[in-house]
Write a protein that holds these residues in place. Structure first.
Motif, PDB file in Angstrom:
ATOM      1  N   ILE A 277       0.986  -0.993  -0.035  1.00  0.00           N
ATOM      2  CA  ILE A 277       0.088  -0.120  -0.097  1.00  0.00           C
ATOM      3  C   ILE A 277       0.777   1.249   0.079  1.00  0.00           C
ATOM      4  O   ILE A 277       0.651   1.989  -0.837  1.00  0.00           O
ATOM      5  CB  ILE A 277      -1.032   0.055   1.282  1.00  0.00           C
ATOM      6  N   TRP A 278       1.915   1.296   0.785  1.00  0.00           N
ATOM      7  CA  TRP A 278       2.602   2.312   0.821  1.00  0.00           C
ATOM      8  C   TRP A 278       3.430   2.672  -0.256  1.00  0.00           C
ATOM      9  O   TRP A 278       3.682   3.874  -0.929  1.00  0.00           O
ATOM     10  CB  TRP A 278       3.744   2.106   2.100  1.00  0.00           C
ATOM     11  N   LEU A 279       4.072   1.616  -0.798  1.00  0.00           N
ATOM     12  CA  LEU A 279       4.692   1.731  -2.171  1.00  0.00           C
ATOM     13  C   LEU A 279       3.910   2.152  -3.301  1.00  0.00           C
ATOM     14  O   LEU A 279       4.509   3.131  -3.965  1.00  0.00           O
ATOM     15  CB  LEU A 279       5.642   0.368  -2.435  1.00  0.00           C
ATOM     16  N   ALA A 280       2.747   1.579  -3.380  1.00  0.00           N
ATOM     17  CA  ALA A 280       1.953   2.102  -4.558  1.00  0.00           C
ATOM     18  C   ALA A 280       1.327   3.285  -4.291  1.00  0.00           C
ATOM     19  O   ALA A 280       1.341   4.142  -5.405  1.00  0.00           O
ATOM     20  CB  ALA A 280       0.726   1.247  -4.360  1.00  0.00           C
ATOM     21  N   ALA A 281       1.300   3.795  -3.112  1.00  0.00           N
ATOM     22  CA  ALA A 281       0.817   5.355  -2.875  1.00  0.00           C
ATOM     23  C   ALA A 281       1.775   6.199  -3.440  1.00  0.00           C
ATOM     24  O   ALA A 281       1.653   7.395  -3.466  1.00  0.00           O
ATOM     25  CB  ALA A 281       0.497   5.380  -1.311  1.00  0.00           C
ATOM     26  N   LEU A 282       3.025   5.909  -3.148  1.00  0.00           N
ATOM     27  CA  LEU A 282       4.188   6.825  -3.657  1.00  0.00           C
ATOM     28  C   LEU A 282       4.448   6.895  -5.099  1.00  0.00           C
ATOM     29  O   LEU A 282       4.759   7.699  -5.486  1.00  0.00           O
ATOM     30  CB  LEU A 282       5.772   6.158  -3.157  1.00  0.00           C
ATOM     31  N   VAL A 283       3.613   6.146  -6.007  1.00  0.00           N
ATOM     32  CA  VAL A 283       3.746   6.046  -7.222  1.00  0.00           C
ATOM     33  C   VAL A 283       2.646   6.814  -7.996  1.00  0.00           C
ATOM     34  O   VAL A 283       1.353   6.972  -7.619  1.00  0.00           O
ATOM     35  CB  VAL A 283       3.552   4.611  -8.068  1.00  0.00           C
ATOM     36  N   SER A 284       2.968   7.915  -8.697  1.00  0.00           N
ATOM     37  CA  SER A 284       2.073   9.011  -9.328  1.00  0.00           C
ATOM     38  C   SER A 284       1.158   8.317 -10.296  1.00  0.00           C
ATOM     39  O   SER A 284       1.396   7.495 -10.955  1.00  0.00           O
ATOM     40  CB  SER A 284       2.703  10.165  -9.837  1.00  0.00           C
ATOM     41  N   PRO A 285      -0.070   9.032 -10.317  1.00  0.00           N
ATOM     42  CA  PRO A 285      -0.960   8.393 -11.347  1.00  0.00           C
ATOM     43  C   PRO A 285      -0.370   8.710 -12.739  1.00  0.00           C
ATOM     44  O   PRO A 285      -0.770   7.621 -13.748  1.00  0.00           O
ATOM     45  CB  PRO A 285      -2.361   9.392 -11.095  1.00  0.00           C
TER      46      PRO A 285
END
Length: 373
Positions: free
Chosen positions: A67-75
Motif C-alpha cells: 500500500i505504501w509503495l503503491a501510494a508513492l507512485v504517481s498516477p
C-alpha cells in the motif's frame, strides 16, 4: 517554525514526513480495522494449521508495505506503464496456455525464473489499460471506442477462463466492465448486452467444464450431493445459520473447530466468522466494507482526470465484487468460484493485489491534493 535541528539540518521527522503523507487516513483506518478483525478471526479459523496465523500476520505486513509503495507512485506513472503492463500480462497468459504449469487439474502458472500466476496481474492491469484507452480518446468517445474496449477486455478474460479459473476470470471481467460502464456506456447498450447474454446462456452452458456445471447444479440444490460437491455449501450455511444474532462466541464455533467447514481459512473464512460473531458481527464487517467502497468512490468522484476517475471507480467496485461474490458463495446464493474475502481470507497473492488497489486509490487522492495546492 520549520522543524530543523539547531545546526540547520532537517530533523528525522521532517525527512520521513513526506513519505508518510501519502496515506489517506480514512482508507488506512478502514483497512487496518478489517485486518484487525481478520487477525482475531484467523486465531480461531487457523487453529489446527501450524504457522497459519504467523503467515497471515506476515501477509498483512506485506500488504501494508505494498500500500505504501503503491501510494508513492504517481498516477502519471501508472498511465505510462498501463499499456506495457497489459501487454506483458496478455503475453504471459498466452505463455500459460502454451506451456503453463498444471496444478490440481488447472493450467494457471508459468515459470519465468520464478513460478507466477499471470492472471493476478490482470486484476490491476485491466482497469489501468481501459482507463488509459478512454483517457486518450476522451474528446471523441463513441461506440467504436467501447467496442475496442470490449475486445481488450475479452482477450485476457477468455484466456483466464480457459485455464480454467472462473473466479479470477469473473474478477478481471468485472474490473474491466466497471471502467467501460463508468466511461459512459449507454443503458440501452447495457440492456442489449443483458438480453444477448441471456440468449447466449444455453451455448455458454455447454462450453462450461463438467465441474463448473456441477457447481451450478449444486448451487440450485446442494442436497443432491451432500457428501461431495454440495458439502461445502451445506456446511457453510449450517455455520452461518447456527451463529444466530450474537454468534457462539470467539473460539467457540463447532463447525469450524470440528473441521466441518472446508477451506475455513481461505474461501470459507466468512462462515467461521459468521458462526462465532453472528449477524451482529456480519453487519459490522459489511459496514466496514461499505465504508471502504464508499471512500474509494468518493476519491473517484473528486479525481482530476478521466484516467484517475475511471481507475479509482473500477478499483473501488472491485472490492465490492470480491466481498459480494465471496459472501454470496459462502451463503449459498452464488456458485463456489474461489474468490477470497478482502483482507480476511488467508493468502499472500490476494493481499498483494488488494494492497495495490488501496495504494493506487491513495495515490490518486494525494495527486488531487497536490494539484489543488
Amino acid at each position: 517554525m520549520h522543524p530543523t535541528t539547531i545546526s540547520g539540518k532537517k530533523s528525522i521527522w521532517a525527512i520521513i514526513k513526506p513519505y508518510l503523507n501519502v496515506f489517506d487516513p480514512t482508507l488506512l483506518l478502514l483497512v487496518c480495522l478489517i485486518m484487525t478483525v481478520s487477525t482475531i478471526n484467523m486465531v480461531s479459523a487457523g487453529s489446527g494449521f501450524p504457522g497459519r496465523l504467523e503467515d497471515h500476520l506476515r501477509n498483512i505486513c506485506l500488504a501494508l508495505v505494498i500500500i505504501w509503495l503503491a501510494a508513492l507512485v504517481s498516477p502519471q506513472i501508472l498511465m505510462r506503464v498501463a499499456v506495457p503492463v497489459y501487454l506483458v500480462g496478455v503475453a504471459l497468459l498466452v505463455g500459460v496456455a502454451l506451456f503453463g504449469i498444471i496444478k490440481l487439474g488447472a493450467r494457471r502458472w508459468i515459470n519465468v525464473g520464478v513460478v507466477i500466476q499471470p492472471s493476478e496481474i490482470m486484476k490491476i492491469a485491466m482497469p489501468m489499460m481501459l482507463a488509459w484507452w478512454f483517457q486518450k480518446r476522451e474528446a471523441t468517445i463513441s461506440w467504436q471506442e467501447f467496442l475496442i474496449a470490449g475486445v481488450l477486455l475479452a482477450i485476457p478474460a477468455a484466456l483466464i477462463i480457459r485455464q480454467p479459473d472462473l473466479g479470477t476470470g469473473t474478477l478481471v471481467s468485472a474490473a474491466g466492465f466497471y471502467v467501460i460502464f463508468l466511461a459512459g456506456l449507454s443503458w440501452k447498450v447495457l440492456s442489449g448486452m443483458v438480453v444477448a447474454g441471456a440468449a447466449f446462456m444455453p451455448v455458454a452452458w455447454h462450453m462450461l467444464h463438467d465441474y463448473q456445471r456441477h457447481r451450478v447444479m449444486t448451487l440450485i440444490d446442494p442436497t443432491t450431493d451432500p457428501l461431495g460437491k454440495g458439502f461445502h455449501i451445506i456446511q457453510s450455511m449450517i455455520a452461518i445459520g447456527s451463529g444466530g444474532l450474537p454468534g457462539k462466541g470467539w473460539m467457540n464455533g463447532t463447525q469450524g473447530h470440528l473441521q466441518f467447514i472446508p477451506e475455513r481459512t481461505t474461501d470459507f473464512v466468512f462462515a467461521v466468522f459468521s458462526e462465532e460473531f453472528g449477524l451482529i458481527g456480519n453487519l459490522v464487517l459489511i459496514t466496514l466494507y461499505l465504508l471502504l467502497i464508499g471512500r474509494g468512490l468518493l476519491i473517484a468522484a473528486n479525481a482530476p482526470t478521466l484516467f484517475t476517475r475511471l481507475l479509482a471507480g473500477a478499483l473501488s467496485l472491485m472490492f465490492f465484487t470480491y466481498a459480494f461474490v465471496n459472501m454470496g458463495m459462502v451463503s449459498g446464493i452464488l456458485p463456489v468460484v474461489g474468490v477470497p474475502l478482502p483482507f480476511m481470507s488467508y493468502g499472500g497473492t490476494a493481499f498483494v493485489t488488494l494492497g495495490l488497489g488501496i495504494g493506487i486509490l491513495m495515490s490518486i487522492h494525494r495527486h488531487r491534493k497536490l494539484i489543488q495546492s
